[in-house]
Scaffold this motif. Structure first.
Motif, PDB file in Angstrom:
ATOM      1  N   VAL A 240      47.448  45.183  45.953  1.00 54.96           N
ATOM      2  CA  VAL A 240      46.535  45.326  47.220  1.00 54.96           C
ATOM      3  C   VAL A 240      45.390  44.202  47.213  1.00 54.96           C
ATOM      4  O   VAL A 240      44.864  44.083  46.011  1.00 54.96           O
ATOM      5  CB  VAL A 240      46.172  46.700  47.176  1.00 54.96           C
ATOM      6  N   PRO A 241      44.880  43.892  48.270  1.00 52.92           N
ATOM      7  CA  PRO A 241      43.746  43.200  48.308  1.00 52.92           C
ATOM      8  C   PRO A 241      42.589  43.586  47.667  1.00 52.92           C
ATOM      9  O   PRO A 241      42.300  44.816  48.024  1.00 52.92           O
ATOM     10  CB  PRO A 241      43.795  42.707  49.832  1.00 52.92           C
ATOM     11  N   GLU A 242      42.160  43.063  46.883  1.00 52.33           N
ATOM     12  CA  GLU A 242      40.923  43.713  45.946  1.00 52.33           C
ATOM     13  C   GLU A 242      39.815  44.093  47.080  1.00 52.33           C
ATOM     14  O   GLU A 242      39.279  45.259  46.764  1.00 52.33           O
ATOM     15  CB  GLU A 242      40.141  42.882  45.001  1.00 52.33           C
ATOM     16  N   LEU A 243      39.482  43.485  47.992  1.00 53.26           N
ATOM     17  CA  LEU A 243      38.641  43.951  49.120  1.00 53.26           C
ATOM     18  C   LEU A 243      38.790  45.313  49.514  1.00 53.26           C
ATOM     19  O   LEU A 243      37.969  45.916  49.938  1.00 53.26           O
ATOM     20  CB  LEU A 243      38.591  43.021  50.329  1.00 53.26           C
ATOM     21  N   TYR A 244      40.244  45.789  49.840  1.00 56.51           N
ATOM     22  CA  TYR A 244      40.532  46.994  50.354  1.00 56.51           C
ATOM     23  C   TYR A 244      40.383  47.932  49.453  1.00 56.51           C
ATOM     24  O   TYR A 244      40.317  49.172  49.841  1.00 56.51           O
ATOM     25  CB  TYR A 244      41.940  46.993  50.673  1.00 56.51           C
ATOM     26  N   VAL A 245      40.215  47.882  48.171  1.00 51.72           N
ATOM     27  CA  VAL A 245      40.191  49.025  47.183  1.00 51.72           C
ATOM     28  C   VAL A 245      38.771  48.919  46.285  1.00 51.72           C
ATOM     29  O   VAL A 245      38.801  49.498  45.331  1.00 51.72           O
ATOM     30  CB  VAL A 245      41.438  48.971  46.158  1.00 51.72           C
ATOM     31  N   ARG A 246      37.879  47.980  46.696  1.00 52.24           N
ATOM     32  CA  ARG A 246      36.758  47.856  45.954  1.00 52.24           C
ATOM     33  C   ARG A 246      35.964  49.017  45.605  1.00 52.24           C
ATOM     34  O   ARG A 246      35.683  49.320  44.399  1.00 52.24           O
ATOM     35  CB  ARG A 246      36.037  46.810  46.554  1.00 52.24           C
ATOM     36  N   GLU A 247      35.767  49.815  46.596  1.00 53.25           N
ATOM     37  CA  GLU A 247      34.994  51.059  46.436  1.00 53.25           C
ATOM     38  C   GLU A 247      35.771  52.030  45.671  1.00 53.25           C
ATOM     39  O   GLU A 247      35.046  52.807  44.677  1.00 53.25           O
ATOM     40  CB  GLU A 247      34.499  51.662  47.849  1.00 53.25           C
ATOM     41  N   ASP A 248      37.182  52.102  45.891  1.00 53.18           N
ATOM     42  CA  ASP A 248      37.897  52.850  45.291  1.00 53.18           C
ATOM     43  C   ASP A 248      37.899  52.746  43.621  1.00 53.18           C
ATOM     44  O   ASP A 248      37.969  53.425  42.724  1.00 53.18           O
ATOM     45  CB  ASP A 248      39.253  53.072  45.503  1.00 53.18           C
ATOM     46  N   LEU A 249      37.878  51.443  43.331  1.00 54.61           N
ATOM     47  CA  LEU A 249      37.959  51.052  41.969  1.00 54.61           C
ATOM     48  C   LEU A 249      36.449  51.282  41.033  1.00 54.61           C
ATOM     49  O   LEU A 249      36.586  51.822  40.166  1.00 54.61           O
ATOM     50  CB  LEU A 249      38.312  49.309  41.581  1.00 54.61           C
ATOM     51  N   ALA A 250      35.287  51.033  42.172  1.00 56.31           N
ATOM     52  CA  ALA A 250      34.145  51.208  41.308  1.00 56.31           C
ATOM     53  C   ALA A 250      33.971  52.769  41.149  1.00 56.31           C
ATOM     54  O   ALA A 250      33.313  53.235  40.254  1.00 56.31           O
ATOM     55  CB  ALA A 250      33.174  50.896  42.478  1.00 56.31           C
ATOM     56  N   ALA A 251      34.481  53.611  42.020  1.00 61.39           N
ATOM     57  CA  ALA A 251      34.286  55.125  41.992  1.00 61.39           C
ATOM     58  C   ALA A 251      35.379  55.814  40.760  1.00 61.39           C
ATOM     59  O   ALA A 251      35.325  57.035  40.681  1.00 61.39           O
ATOM     60  CB  ALA A 251      34.289  55.877  43.458  1.00 61.39           C
ATOM     61  N   GLY A 252      36.409  55.004  40.520  1.00 61.39           N
ATOM     62  CA  GLY A 252      37.209  55.571  39.511  1.00 61.39           C
ATOM     63  C   GLY A 252      38.171  56.239  40.191  1.00 61.39           C
ATOM     64  O   GLY A 252      39.225  57.015  39.571  1.00 61.39           O
TER      65      GLY A 252
END
Length: 299
Positions: A240-252
Protein backbone atom coordinates in the motif's frame (compact mmCIF):
# COMPACT_ATOMS: atom_id res chain seq x y z
CA UNK A 1 -8.14 33.10 -52.59
CA UNK A 2 -7.69 33.55 -48.86
CA UNK A 3 -11.37 33.71 -48.01
CA UNK A 4 -10.92 35.33 -44.60
CA UNK A 5 -8.82 38.12 -46.15
CA UNK A 6 -11.34 38.54 -48.94
CA UNK A 7 -14.19 38.90 -46.44
CA UNK A 8 -12.26 41.53 -44.49
CA UNK A 9 -11.48 43.40 -47.71
CA UNK A 10 -15.12 43.29 -48.76
CA UNK A 11 -16.26 44.63 -45.40
CA UNK A 12 -13.74 47.48 -45.41
CA UNK A 13 -14.63 48.47 -48.97
CA UNK A 14 -18.31 48.67 -48.04
CA UNK A 15 -17.80 50.56 -44.77
CA UNK A 16 -15.16 53.00 -46.10
CA UNK A 17 -16.88 53.51 -49.44
CA UNK A 18 -13.89 53.04 -51.71
CA UNK A 19 -11.22 50.61 -52.81
CA UNK A 20 -8.47 53.15 -52.11
CA UNK A 21 -9.59 53.79 -48.52
CA UNK A 22 -9.86 50.04 -47.85
CA UNK A 23 -6.37 49.53 -49.29
CA UNK A 24 -4.95 52.16 -46.92
CA UNK A 25 -6.79 50.70 -43.92
CA UNK A 26 -5.62 47.14 -44.62
CA UNK A 27 -2.11 48.11 -45.80
CA UNK A 28 -2.75 46.56 -49.22
CA UNK A 29 -2.38 47.86 -52.73
CA UNK A 30 -5.53 48.96 -54.59
CA UNK A 31 -4.84 46.15 -57.06
CA UNK A 32 -4.83 43.60 -54.23
CA UNK A 33 -8.15 44.94 -52.95
CA UNK A 34 -9.67 44.72 -56.40
CA UNK A 35 -8.30 41.20 -56.87
CA UNK A 36 -9.87 40.01 -53.58
CA UNK A 37 -13.27 41.45 -54.49
CA UNK A 38 -13.16 39.91 -57.96
CA UNK A 39 -12.17 36.48 -56.59
CA UNK A 40 -14.87 36.64 -53.90
CA UNK A 41 -17.53 37.44 -56.48
CA UNK A 42 -16.27 34.63 -58.72
CA UNK A 43 -16.36 32.22 -55.78
CA UNK A 44 -19.95 33.22 -54.94
CA UNK A 45 -20.99 33.49 -58.60
CA UNK A 46 -22.71 36.75 -57.64
CA UNK A 47 -22.00 40.44 -58.15
CA UNK A 48 -21.61 42.15 -54.78
CA UNK A 49 -20.70 45.71 -55.78
CA UNK A 50 -21.68 48.10 -58.46
CA UNK A 51 -18.69 50.31 -59.14
CA UNK A 52 -17.78 53.05 -61.54
CA UNK A 53 -14.82 55.40 -61.53
CA UNK A 54 -16.83 57.82 -59.37
CA UNK A 55 -19.30 55.74 -57.38
CA UNK A 56 -19.54 52.49 -55.39
CA UNK A 57 -22.74 50.79 -54.20
CA UNK A 58 -23.93 47.41 -53.00
CA UNK A 59 -26.07 45.16 -55.12
CA UNK A 60 -29.07 43.49 -53.52
CA UNK A 61 -27.03 40.30 -53.11
CA UNK A 62 -24.09 42.32 -51.83
CA UNK A 63 -26.23 44.06 -49.21
CA UNK A 64 -27.57 40.77 -47.90
CA UNK A 65 -24.10 39.19 -47.94
CA UNK A 66 -22.54 42.19 -46.15
CA UNK A 67 -24.97 41.88 -43.24
CA UNK A 68 -24.06 38.22 -42.75
CA UNK A 69 -20.33 38.77 -43.21
CA UNK A 70 -20.19 41.69 -40.76
CA UNK A 71 -21.99 39.62 -38.14
CA UNK A 72 -19.66 36.65 -38.60
CA UNK A 73 -16.52 38.80 -38.48
CA UNK A 74 -17.75 40.56 -35.36
CA UNK A 75 -18.43 37.19 -33.70
CA UNK A 76 -14.94 35.98 -34.58
CA UNK A 77 -13.39 39.16 -33.19
CA UNK A 78 -15.41 38.81 -30.00
CA UNK A 79 -14.36 35.15 -29.70
CA UNK A 80 -10.70 36.11 -30.09
CA UNK A 81 -10.99 38.85 -27.48
CA UNK A 82 -12.77 36.55 -25.05
CA UNK A 83 -9.67 34.37 -24.85
CA UNK A 84 -7.53 37.27 -23.70
CA UNK A 85 -8.20 36.94 -19.96
CA UNK A 86 -7.94 33.14 -20.15
CA UNK A 87 -4.51 33.40 -21.73
CA UNK A 88 -3.24 35.99 -19.24
CA UNK A 89 -4.34 34.70 -15.84
CA UNK A 90 -5.94 31.54 -14.43
CA UNK A 91 -9.68 31.84 -14.96
CA UNK A 92 -12.63 29.89 -16.29
CA UNK A 93 -13.39 26.27 -15.39
CA UNK A 94 -10.64 23.68 -14.91
CA UNK A 95 -11.80 20.07 -15.46
CA UNK A 96 -9.60 17.51 -13.71
CA UNK A 97 -9.80 13.72 -13.45
CA UNK A 98 -8.08 12.28 -10.36
CA UNK A 99 -7.85 8.92 -8.57
CA UNK A 100 -10.39 8.46 -5.80
CA UNK A 101 -8.00 7.27 -3.10
CA UNK A 102 -5.29 9.87 -3.61
CA UNK A 103 -7.87 12.65 -3.76
CA UNK A 104 -9.58 11.67 -0.51
CA UNK A 105 -6.30 11.10 1.32
CA UNK A 106 -4.27 14.08 0.07
CA UNK A 107 -5.62 16.19 -2.79
CA UNK A 108 -8.95 17.18 -1.23
CA UNK A 109 -7.26 19.12 1.55
CA UNK A 110 -5.29 21.15 -1.01
CA UNK A 111 -8.25 22.21 -3.16
CA UNK A 112 -9.57 25.03 -0.89
CA UNK A 113 -6.08 26.55 -0.76
CA UNK A 114 -5.80 26.44 -4.55
CA UNK A 115 -9.21 28.04 -5.11
CA UNK A 116 -8.45 30.75 -2.56
CA UNK A 117 -5.27 31.60 -4.47
CA UNK A 118 -7.13 31.89 -7.80
CA UNK A 119 -10.55 33.49 -7.16
CA UNK A 120 -11.42 33.73 -10.88
CA UNK A 121 -11.02 30.00 -11.37
CA UNK A 122 -13.58 27.22 -10.89
CA UNK A 123 -12.58 23.57 -10.41
CA UNK A 124 -14.60 20.62 -11.72
CA UNK A 125 -12.91 17.62 -10.07
CA UNK A 126 -14.05 14.16 -11.17
CA UNK A 127 -12.96 11.24 -8.99
CA UNK A 128 -12.49 8.02 -10.90
CA UNK A 129 -9.77 5.42 -10.98
CA UNK A 130 -10.31 4.56 -14.66
CA UNK A 131 -7.99 6.14 -17.21
CA UNK A 132 -10.02 8.78 -18.98
CA UNK A 133 -9.53 9.97 -22.54
CA UNK A 134 -8.63 13.62 -21.96
CA UNK A 135 -9.73 14.83 -25.37
CA UNK A 136 -12.84 12.70 -25.78
CA UNK A 137 -14.04 13.24 -22.20
CA UNK A 138 -13.26 16.96 -22.18
CA UNK A 139 -10.72 17.11 -19.35
CA UNK A 140 -7.98 19.73 -19.13
CA UNK A 141 -5.72 17.34 -17.26
CA UNK A 142 -5.67 14.10 -15.29
CA UNK A 143 -3.68 12.82 -12.33
CA UNK A 144 -2.35 9.30 -12.81
CA UNK A 145 -0.26 6.98 -10.71
CA UNK A 146 1.97 4.52 -12.50
CA UNK A 147 4.95 2.27 -11.80
CA UNK A 148 5.98 2.87 -15.41
CA UNK A 149 4.35 5.49 -17.63
CA UNK A 150 3.32 4.14 -21.02
CA UNK A 151 4.42 5.82 -24.25
CA UNK A 152 1.97 8.53 -25.17
CA UNK A 153 1.59 11.73 -27.15
CA UNK A 154 0.36 13.36 -23.93
CA UNK A 155 2.61 15.47 -21.72
CA UNK A 156 3.43 13.98 -18.30
CA UNK A 157 4.86 16.01 -15.42
CA UNK A 158 5.87 14.11 -12.30
CA UNK A 159 4.30 15.45 -9.13
CA UNK A 160 5.47 13.12 -6.38
CA UNK A 161 6.57 9.59 -5.56
CA UNK A 162 4.42 7.26 -3.48
CA UNK A 163 6.57 4.78 -1.56
CA UNK A 164 4.86 1.51 -0.67
CA UNK A 165 4.91 -0.53 2.51
CA UNK A 166 3.89 -4.12 3.12
CA UNK A 167 1.48 -4.21 6.02
CA UNK A 168 -1.32 -5.98 7.81
CA UNK A 169 -3.05 -5.78 11.16
CA UNK A 170 -1.20 -6.84 14.33
CA UNK A 171 -4.03 -9.31 14.96
CA UNK A 172 -3.51 -10.94 11.55
CA UNK A 173 0.20 -11.36 12.24
CA UNK A 174 -0.52 -12.84 15.68
CA UNK A 175 -2.70 -15.47 14.04
CA UNK A 176 -0.55 -16.22 10.99
CA UNK A 177 2.95 -15.12 11.92
CA UNK A 178 5.10 -12.18 10.87
CA UNK A 179 6.91 -12.78 7.55
CA UNK A 180 10.69 -12.66 7.90
CA UNK A 181 11.42 -12.80 4.16
CA UNK A 182 9.42 -12.26 0.96
CA UNK A 183 8.97 -16.01 0.34
CA UNK A 184 6.87 -16.20 3.53
CA UNK A 185 4.14 -14.32 1.67
CA UNK A 186 3.29 -17.49 -0.23
CA UNK A 187 1.54 -18.84 2.86
CA UNK A 188 -0.28 -15.59 3.70
CA UNK A 189 -3.48 -14.10 2.34
CA UNK A 190 -2.45 -11.32 -0.06
CA UNK A 191 -4.98 -8.63 -0.95
CA UNK A 192 -4.53 -7.44 -4.54
CA UNK A 193 -5.08 -3.91 -5.82
CA UNK A 194 -6.19 -4.66 -9.36
CA UNK A 195 -5.47 -1.26 -10.91
CA UNK A 196 -1.76 -1.29 -10.07
CA UNK A 197 0.99 -2.46 -12.36
CA UNK A 198 2.05 -4.96 -9.69
CA UNK A 199 -1.28 -6.62 -8.96
CA UNK A 200 -0.05 -10.17 -9.63
CA UNK A 201 3.62 -9.89 -8.71
CA UNK A 202 5.35 -8.07 -5.87
CA UNK A 203 9.03 -7.24 -6.27
CA UNK A 204 11.40 -6.86 -3.30
CA UNK A 205 14.98 -5.62 -3.48
CA UNK A 206 17.77 -5.62 -0.92
CA UNK A 207 21.18 -4.63 -2.22
CA UNK A 208 21.90 -6.82 -5.23
CA UNK A 209 19.19 -9.32 -4.29
CA UNK A 210 15.78 -9.28 -5.98
CA UNK A 211 12.79 -11.44 -5.04
CA UNK A 212 9.70 -11.71 -7.22
CA UNK A 213 6.66 -13.10 -5.47
CA UNK A 214 3.62 -14.24 -7.44
CA UNK A 215 0.61 -12.88 -5.58
CA UNK A 216 -2.48 -14.96 -4.86
CA UNK A 217 -5.45 -14.18 -2.66
CA UNK A 218 -9.19 -14.45 -2.32
CA UNK A 219 -9.77 -10.70 -2.35
CA UNK A 220 -9.10 -8.49 -5.37
CA UNK A 221 -10.26 -4.87 -5.27
CA UNK A 222 -9.86 -1.74 -7.40
CA UNK A 223 -9.96 0.74 -4.50
CA UNK A 224 -6.98 1.44 -2.27
CA UNK A 225 -9.28 2.69 0.48
CA UNK A 226 -11.31 -0.53 0.41
CA UNK A 227 -8.07 -2.47 0.51
CA UNK A 228 -6.92 -0.57 3.61
CA UNK A 229 -10.24 -1.28 5.29
CA UNK A 230 -9.74 -4.99 4.66
CA UNK A 231 -6.26 -4.85 6.18
CA UNK A 232 -7.51 -3.06 9.29
CA UNK A 233 -10.18 -5.74 9.57
CA UNK A 234 -7.54 -8.45 9.73
CA UNK A 235 -7.90 -9.85 6.23
CA UNK A 236 -4.39 -10.48 4.93
CA UNK A 237 -1.45 -8.32 3.91
CA UNK A 238 -0.84 -5.99 1.00
CA UNK A 239 1.46 -3.46 -0.59
CA UNK A 240 0.00 0.00 0.00
CA UNK A 241 1.25 3.56 -0.55
CA UNK A 242 2.66 4.63 2.79
CA UNK A 243 0.73 7.90 2.54
CA UNK A 244 -2.57 5.99 2.67
CA UNK A 245 -1.75 4.11 5.89
CA UNK A 246 0.49 6.61 7.67
CA UNK A 247 -2.02 7.31 10.44
CA UNK A 248 -2.90 3.61 10.81
CA UNK A 249 0.77 2.73 11.23
CA UNK A 250 1.30 5.50 13.79
CA UNK A 251 -1.79 4.43 15.74
CA UNK A 252 -0.86 0.73 15.67
CA UNK A 253 -3.91 -0.32 13.67
CA UNK A 254 -1.57 -1.63 10.99
CA UNK A 255 1.97 -2.99 11.18
CA UNK A 256 4.64 -2.67 8.47
CA UNK A 257 6.81 -5.73 7.81
CA UNK A 258 9.87 -6.60 5.71
CA UNK A 259 10.99 -3.01 6.17
CA UNK A 260 14.59 -3.87 5.29
CA UNK A 261 13.49 -4.60 1.73
CA UNK A 262 12.89 -1.92 -0.90
CA UNK A 263 9.44 -2.13 -2.42
CA UNK A 264 7.60 -0.66 -5.36
CA UNK A 265 7.35 3.07 -5.92
CA UNK A 266 4.47 4.67 -7.79
CA UNK A 267 5.03 7.94 -9.57
CA UNK A 268 2.12 10.37 -9.63
CA UNK A 269 1.90 12.42 -12.82
CA UNK A 270 -0.12 15.32 -14.13
CA UNK A 271 -1.13 14.41 -17.68
CA UNK A 272 -2.26 17.02 -20.20
CA UNK A 273 -2.52 17.20 -23.99
CA UNK A 274 0.25 19.61 -25.00
CA UNK A 275 2.87 22.09 -23.82
CA UNK A 276 2.10 24.47 -26.69
CA UNK A 277 -0.26 27.28 -25.70
CA UNK A 278 -0.66 25.72 -22.26
CA UNK A 279 -3.57 27.47 -20.60
CA UNK A 280 -2.72 29.47 -17.46
CA UNK A 281 -5.34 27.55 -15.45
CA UNK A 282 -3.62 24.25 -16.25
CA UNK A 283 -0.14 25.61 -15.57
CA UNK A 284 -1.29 27.15 -12.28
CA UNK A 285 -2.78 23.87 -11.01
CA UNK A 286 0.21 21.76 -12.02
CA UNK A 287 2.70 24.23 -10.51
CA UNK A 288 0.62 24.36 -7.33
CA UNK A 289 0.63 20.56 -7.00
CA UNK A 290 4.38 20.35 -7.64
CA UNK A 291 4.95 22.89 -4.87
CA UNK A 292 2.56 21.35 -2.34
CA UNK A 293 3.28 17.66 -2.96
CA UNK A 294 7.01 18.37 -3.00
CA UNK A 295 6.71 19.02 0.72
CA UNK A 296 5.49 15.50 1.42
CA UNK A 297 8.00 13.38 3.28
CA UNK A 298 7.08 10.48 1.00
CA UNK A 299 8.72 12.18 -1.99
Amino acid sequence: MDRFTALNVFRQVVELGSFAAAARQLNLSPAAVSKNINELEAYLAARLLNRTTRRLSLTEAGSRYYEQVARVLDDLSEADQSLGPLQQQPSGTLRVSAPMSFTLVRLAELVPRFLERYPQLSLDLQLEDRRVDLIKDGFDLALRGSDRLEDSSLVARQLTTLNHVLCGSPEYFRRHGVPSEPDDLRRLECVQFTLSGHATEWVFQRGEETRRIAVHGRYRVNSSLALCTALRGGHGVSLVPELYVREDLAAGRLQAVLKEWQMVQTQLYAIYPTRRYLQPKVRAFVDFLVQELGRDSSV
